[in-house]
Design a protein around this motif. Sequence first.
Motif, mmCIF file in Angstrom:
data_model
loop_
_atom_site.group_PDB
_atom_site.id
_atom_site.type_symbol
_atom_site.label_atom_id
_atom_site.label_comp_id
_atom_site.label_asym_id
_atom_site.label_seq_id
_atom_site.Cartn_x
_atom_site.Cartn_y
_atom_site.Cartn_z
ATOM 1 N N ALA A 568 0.832 -1.214 0.000
ATOM 2 C CA ALA A 568 0.000 0.000 0.000
ATOM 3 C C ALA A 568 0.865 1.262 0.000
ATOM 4 C CB ALA A 568 -0.926 -0.003 1.209
ATOM 5 N N SER A 569 1.954 1.236 0.772
ATOM 6 C CA SER A 569 2.835 2.417 0.823
ATOM 7 C C SER A 569 3.558 2.624 -0.509
ATOM 8 C CB SER A 569 3.847 2.272 1.961
ATOM 9 O OG SER A 569 4.753 1.212 1.713
ATOM 10 N N LEU A 570 3.915 1.541 -1.188
ATOM 11 C CA LEU A 570 4.550 1.664 -2.502
ATOM 12 C C LEU A 570 3.594 2.251 -3.532
ATOM 13 C CD1 LEU A 570 6.572 -1.696 -2.694
ATOM 14 C CD2 LEU A 570 7.470 0.603 -2.299
ATOM 15 N N ILE A 575 1.873 6.915 -7.004
ATOM 16 C CA ILE A 575 0.856 7.823 -7.550
ATOM 17 C C ILE A 575 0.772 9.144 -6.802
ATOM 18 C CG2 ILE A 575 -0.530 5.872 -8.355
ATOM 19 C CD1 ILE A 575 -2.419 6.347 -5.999
ATOM 20 N N GLY A 576 1.414 9.223 -5.644
ATOM 21 C CA GLY A 576 1.316 10.438 -4.834
ATOM 22 C C GLY A 576 2.366 11.463 -5.197
ATOM 23 N N THR A 577 2.234 12.661 -4.636
ATOM 24 C CA THR A 577 3.201 13.737 -4.836
ATOM 25 C C THR A 577 3.459 14.415 -3.492
ATOM 26 O OG1 THR A 577 1.424 15.322 -5.324
ATOM 27 C CG2 THR A 577 2.462 14.213 -7.201
ATOM 28 N N GLY A 578 4.628 15.065 -3.378
ATOM 29 C CA GLY A 578 4.947 15.895 -2.219
ATOM 30 C C GLY A 578 4.784 15.186 -0.885
ATOM 31 N N PRO A 579 3.919 15.723 0.013
ATOM 32 C CA PRO A 579 3.755 15.167 1.351
ATOM 33 C C PRO A 579 3.306 13.708 1.371
ATOM 34 C CG PRO A 579 2.760 17.339 1.208
ATOM 35 C CD PRO A 579 3.130 16.957 -0.178
ATOM 36 N N ILE A 580 2.504 13.294 0.370
ATOM 37 C CA ILE A 580 2.039 11.903 0.315
ATOM 38 C C ILE A 580 3.229 10.969 0.116
ATOM 39 C CG2 ILE A 580 0.626 10.258 -0.976
ATOM 40 C CD1 ILE A 580 -1.277 12.552 -1.596
#
Length: 620
Positions: A568-570, A575-580
């Motif tokens: 899930a973290s990968l 797909i996330g950016t910045g703080p995510i």
Amino acid sequence: MNRFSFWKYGLILFVLGIGIIYSLPNLYPSKPAIQVAYTDSGKSADQSLLNQVNEILNSNQILSESTGLKENNIVAKFNSFEDQLAAKAALQKNLLDEAIVALNLEPSTPQWLRDIGAGPLKLGLDLSGGVHFLLEVDIENALDNRLESLLNEYRKKFRDKRINVESSKKDDQDIVFSFISDEDYSKALKIISEDNVTATGALLYDLKPNAIRNLIQLAFSKEAIKELRDYAVGQNLMTLRNRVNELGVSEPIVQRQGSSRIVVELPGVQDTTAAKKIIGKTANLEFRLEASSTTSRLRKEEFWFQDERKGSADLEKNIIVSGDRVTNAKSGFDESGFAQVNITLDMQGGRAMQKATNGNIGRRLGVLFVEQKNKSVLSLDENGNEVIKQSSYIEKKIISLATVQAVLGTAFRITGVGSPQEASELALLLRAGALAAPMKFVEERTVGPSLGKENIELGILSIIIGLLSVVAFMLFYYRWFGLAANIALLANVVLITGFMSLLGATLTLPGIAGIVLTIGMAVDANVLIFSRIREEFKAGLDPQTAINEGFSRAFVTIFDANVTTLIASLVLYTIGTGPIKGFAITLSIGILTSMFTAILGTRAIVNLMYGNKNIQELRV
């Protein structure tokens, strides 16, 4: 008996040792500092600039902890942020366009730790700040360049169709054509009208034909200008992201603000002067043939060489290929050992270059370096206070003018680009992509904590209280086993800090949340193990066998739970950016370290307490 291999103890001590060493730099806080570098990227900071900086600081009674040369910059350290800001204002006022002055944080890590690559954990903008740039895309300049290109395009079309043009010019935001005869006027109007309708049915131009005077006046429509603005900002946004990635900045934020502005936030940046140079430069190229003796003055322009000692040369106005057709660029050296840049164009650019050079072997091909520059002027505002006002301008200089010896295609090289450092910087900028329009720095500042210093202190306090509560619960409920779990938990925090520092990850508030979640998961793994040991002991197994079975049978459950969380973290990181991404990185590192400490670390401590001992009772 319950045994634990010596090599496992060695592995634990080795990993823990690495974690401790790479965590140590975090005990040495960074110092507020200023970096000063010459505006000319080919010129390194020298003793003369250092003397100027010291003289300016002394004359303004600003105390610095130290000033000195570091690589290509002057670095001055200060004891407070107030001195840092005062020094920046004084240096900018006196140096103006001669040098770039940028705020920075300089690490105070001991040299022996730096020698092994150990540095402090980078803190995100929401914790300790970083560099914030607000840039504005110059849409007017982009529109002006597009009109110039359109003017040359129609001149060529009319010439190929044998349409006699009396005059053609760009008038502000319009293009005006005057034709010799009614027939020429009608043919030209038909060509422009056919081009005017786009695939979506929208109009590209606002046409103002005048049949009486044989004049055609055209300007881009509102829809076309909006499309140009969106393209320019979108292209610049993508290019800036590529350039920031080339700089190796961890978890940057590059996003659009409003219709024509872009925000760039670089947390934990160490060399802000280099970042400002790379981000702010237009760094476009234009390839043009040298004008011949028969070329009319209307179809050529005079440009100076970058090395002005070489004088100037006349190039045709028609641009064969510009930097936006460059797909790859690498610096290297020619047969004589001089710096060069190897260029690769896309298919469209390659075809244009091939067509232009096919019938011009023996002529010289010029390479123009297009750069936006700023001019600073010290003036007085309405209150009589001194202020620095900046205006931008476009500078085009010839970096290469070489004879075409063969037909060029998608791959070729340009020489005469200056020093290896300048060649490397030019290749980096072109490789990252050309800007669709020039940009100017509207704002530059360091960013403080977004939640404020007081809120961050309260947040850290709440984490400490929560951690102590967990430690107290484990000691109360699991006694000696709880003590083993708490020691492993503290080791886990050290390992997370050390490996995040080693990897150069940036810690943000969401990242802290990831660490807290990891700590909870690490304790949860120990709870599963201890509960299993308790069940095995109650089922009638002797204490040593119960310990062995408890760790062995709980491992599968712990492994499955952690692997699913790691997946899930990968996904979040992908797909996330910045703080995510910051949350995903700390969570991923924490999962790996918690599995190590909860399974191997706790097992080693429990075996030191109970291994090879004849015990009859277990208090777990």
